[in-house]
Enzyme design. Structure first.
Site, PDB file in Angstrom:
ATOM      1  N   ARG A 159       0.880  -1.375   0.173  1.00 46.39           N
ATOM      2  CA  ARG A 159       0.042  -0.174   0.025  1.00 46.39           C
ATOM      3  C   ARG A 159       0.848   1.247   0.049  1.00 46.39           C
ATOM      4  O   ARG A 159       1.896   1.219   0.547  1.00 46.39           O
ATOM      5  CB  ARG A 159      -0.874   0.166   1.043  1.00 46.39           C
ATOM      6  CG  ARG A 159      -1.995  -1.184   1.466  1.00 46.39           C
ATOM      7  CD  ARG A 159      -2.483  -0.943   2.614  1.00 46.39           C
ATOM      8  NE  ARG A 159      -1.391  -1.711   3.632  1.00 46.39           N
ATOM      9  CZ  ARG A 159      -1.482  -1.743   4.890  1.00 46.39           C
ATOM     10  NH1 ARG A 159      -2.486  -1.144   5.584  1.00 46.39           N
ATOM     11  NH2 ARG A 159      -0.525  -2.168   5.593  1.00 46.39           N
ATOM     12  N   GLY A 265      -9.859   5.786  -3.769  1.00 45.62           N
ATOM     13  CA  GLY A 265      -9.222   6.614  -4.904  1.00 45.62           C
ATOM     14  C   GLY A 265      -7.743   5.892  -5.150  1.00 45.62           C
ATOM     15  O   GLY A 265      -7.517   4.797  -4.585  1.00 45.62           O
ATOM     16  N   CYS A 268      -4.731   2.350  -7.699  1.00 46.67           N
ATOM     17  CA  CYS A 268      -5.048   0.949  -7.609  1.00 46.67           C
ATOM     18  C   CYS A 268      -6.339   0.346  -7.752  1.00 46.67           C
ATOM     19  O   CYS A 268      -6.891  -0.265  -8.469  1.00 46.67           O
ATOM     20  CB  CYS A 268      -4.198   0.209  -6.607  1.00 46.67           C
ATOM     21  SG  CYS A 268      -2.651   0.565  -6.788  1.00 46.67           S
ATOM     22  N   LYS A 271      -8.556   1.268 -10.497  1.00 45.64           N
ATOM     23  CA  LYS A 271      -8.251   1.034 -11.997  1.00 45.64           C
ATOM     24  C   LYS A 271      -8.139  -0.504 -11.878  1.00 45.64           C
ATOM     25  O   LYS A 271      -8.955  -1.054 -12.989  1.00 45.64           O
ATOM     26  CB  LYS A 271      -6.659   1.319 -12.059  1.00 45.64           C
ATOM     27  CG  LYS A 271      -6.029   0.860 -13.226  1.00 45.64           C
ATOM     28  CD  LYS A 271      -4.538   1.121 -13.338  1.00 45.64           C
ATOM     29  CE  LYS A 271      -3.782  -0.201 -13.631  1.00 45.64           C
ATOM     30  NZ  LYS A 271      -2.160   0.378 -13.460  1.00 45.64           N
ATOM     31  N   ARG A 336      -3.939  10.934  -7.439  1.00 46.76           N
ATOM     32  CA  ARG A 336      -4.604  10.005  -8.586  1.00 46.76           C
ATOM     33  C   ARG A 336      -5.677   9.579  -7.975  1.00 46.76           C
ATOM     34  O   ARG A 336      -6.117   9.026  -6.897  1.00 46.76           O
ATOM     35  CB  ARG A 336      -3.737   8.994  -9.226  1.00 46.76           C
ATOM     36  CG  ARG A 336      -2.630   9.520 -10.156  1.00 46.76           C
ATOM     37  CD  ARG A 336      -1.791   8.354 -10.609  1.00 46.76           C
ATOM     38  NE  ARG A 336      -1.097   8.037  -9.502  1.00 46.76           N
ATOM     39  CZ  ARG A 336      -0.244   6.895  -9.519  1.00 46.76           C
ATOM     40  NH1 ARG A 336       0.221   6.350 -10.933  1.00 46.76           N
ATOM     41  NH2 ARG A 336       0.690   6.494  -8.701  1.00 46.76           N
TER      42      ARG A 336
END
Ligand code: UGA
Length: 449
Positions: A159, A265, A268, A271, A336
């Site tokens: 993480r 968010g 990872c 996506k 991101r």
């Protein structure tokens, strides 16, 4: 062992540095020359707790080096890790072009240098199920056999923010391949960690690949589930912090990843969930749960906007909002897919002004075209003249704010706490009109999704 890491993003750099810390000789490869200069100066190009001191220590000990070409040190290297970026396209499909260009370059160099030593090629970037077999097919097209180069999938579960600690204390290590010799070699790399009773699961390429997607999608599912419970609590008057605690006390459910908030968010979970849905579509399977998880998350990110609009009678023109936290979670400077960005964009589009503060993010190009956006230097400066505070990322430094001081510098005392950092009572005692996600609504219409 002699290792090469291709790609120095947070997974590549942390993996390379930590493998060097375990006594291996590691060469990290990246095509970004500016980044290489930073790395050669023993600096990390991004913030990750515990990384920089290890980077320095191992570089100085000669166990960690940086270069721009896989040709350097190729012959001596036993294990290659492909950890380049696999960015997401709009459709959920991944852009695998960097990943495949590394694969081809590897086989080109192997072939052209007349190399015949046994090498292990490990895929660590998260890639769709079936990619490992594609790489096997590419290897065969070069006339290179399994006895020369073996392909292994070794998904990562680090993480951001705790990546170094996660590397040394993993819950499990997964290695997938059809080649036992390669599995033994990769397993040996992780032996120092398995002595601490970490299970090592040896499996097939496809299973290793899918296990990574299944894990991240399940984590996303837990978050979307508890976020829906939070929304239901707002409609029923129940308190989601107790609901979450009570659920987590059941060992079959587990207490982790039941923190409710403004949606997940990062680079990872969004996506990987999207990519798994996309893969299923290609296979003709309707992955209903993961699709719903995504939809719930998209809505959750925007949800606070309906409360803000109701509270300010649907007119935000000229209002000033103070946003606490820009990164997608604490202890990283990564923005991101951060919920903050979605909220800030909506506020600016409604004619509001936004001031933001984050302990690690002091520059954002996303809002370059907006005059009404600025990043300031601390939590009290951000609150100055504000009509409301929106706490989006639960950095520790936001847990002990002097609420009375904050209120005293604001234009209106309104607090939207999207991470349950403060109890509703604490905010109200300090004189705020308070919204705490899943626990306390303002006297406005409730968003029914
Ligand atoms: C995630 C996984 O947790 C790692 O195991 C995995 O290795 C990594 O993706 C990856 O695939 O590389 P990461 O993206 O660093 O790690 O961050 P998380 O800690 O999973 O948090 C993701 C998002 O979920 C954050 O926005 C966070 O605020 C949110 N979250 C997390 C919640 O809203 N509630 C929770 O209970 C936990």
């Amino acid at each position: 062992m002699k290792i090469m890491i291709v790609g120095t993003g947070y997974v590549g750099l942390v993996t390379g540095t930590c493998l060097a810390d375990l006594g291996n000789f590691v060469t990290c490869v990246d095509s970004d020359l500016k980044k290489l200069t930073v790395l050669k100066g023993c600096k990390s190009p991004f913030y990750e707790s515990g990384l920089e001191e290890r980077l320095k220590r191992n570089s100085e000990a000669g166990r960690l080096s940086f270069t721009s070409s896989i040709r350097d040190d190729f012959k001596e290297t036993d294990v290659f890790f492909n950890i380049v970026g696999t960015p997401s396209l709009e459709s959920g499909e991944l852009d695998l072009s960097y990943m495949y260009s590394v694969v081809r370059e590897f086989f080109d160099v192997y072939k052209n240098t007349g190399c015949n030593d046994f090498k292990v090629f490990v895929m660590k970037s998260t890639v769709p199920v079936g990619t490992g077999q594609e790489i096997v097919a590419i290897r065969e097209s070069y006339g290179i056999s399994d006895d020369q180069v073996a392909i292994v999938s070794n998904p990562e579960f680090l993480r951001q923010g705790t990546a170094v600690d996660d590397f040394f204390h993993p819950d499990r290590i997964v290695i997938g391949s059809s080649c036992d010799k390669a599995l033994d070699i990769v397993q040996k790399l992780y032996d120092p960690l398995s002595r601490r009773d970490t299970p090592i699961v040896r499996t097939s390429l496809q299973t290793a690949e899918l296990s990574k997607y299944a894990s991240n999608t399940y984590l996303a599912t837990k978050i979307s589930f508890i976020n829906e419970m939070a929304n239901l609590c707002e409609l029923t008057g129940a308190d989601v912090s107790d609901v979450s605690k009570i659920m987590g006390l059941d060992a079959r459910i587990g207490r982790y990843f039941l923190n409710f908030g403004p949606g997940y968010g990062g680079s990872c979970l969004p996506k990987d969930t999207k990519s798994l849905v996309h893969l299923s579509e290609i296979l003709g399977y309707d992955l209903k749960i993961a699709s719903a998880v995504e939809a719930v998350n998209d809505h959750q990110k925007k949800r606070v906007m309906s409360y803000i609009l109701d509270y300010f009678n649907h007119d935000l023109t000229g209002k000033i909002f103070a946003v606490l936290g820009l990164s997608f979670k604490p202890n990283t400077d990564d923005v991101r897919e951060s919920s903050s960005l979605v909220i800030i964009e909506s506020l600016l589009n409604q004619g509001a002004n936004v001031k933001a503060f984050d302990p690690e993010v002091n520059f954002l190009s996303e809002f370059d075209g907006y005059d009404g956006f600025s990043i300031v230097g601390d939590s009290y400066e951000v609150a100055e003249s504000a009509d409301a505070i929106i706490l989006v990322t639960e950095w520790n430094m936001f847990r002990e704010l002097d609420l009375k001081r904050l209120k005293s510098v604001m234009n209106q005392p309104v607090f939207f706490d999207l991470r349950n950092v403060y109890s509703p009572k604490k905010l109200e005692d300090a004189g705020f009109d308070a919204y705490v996600v899943g626990r306390k609504c303002l006297k406005v219409a409730i968003d029914k999704g």
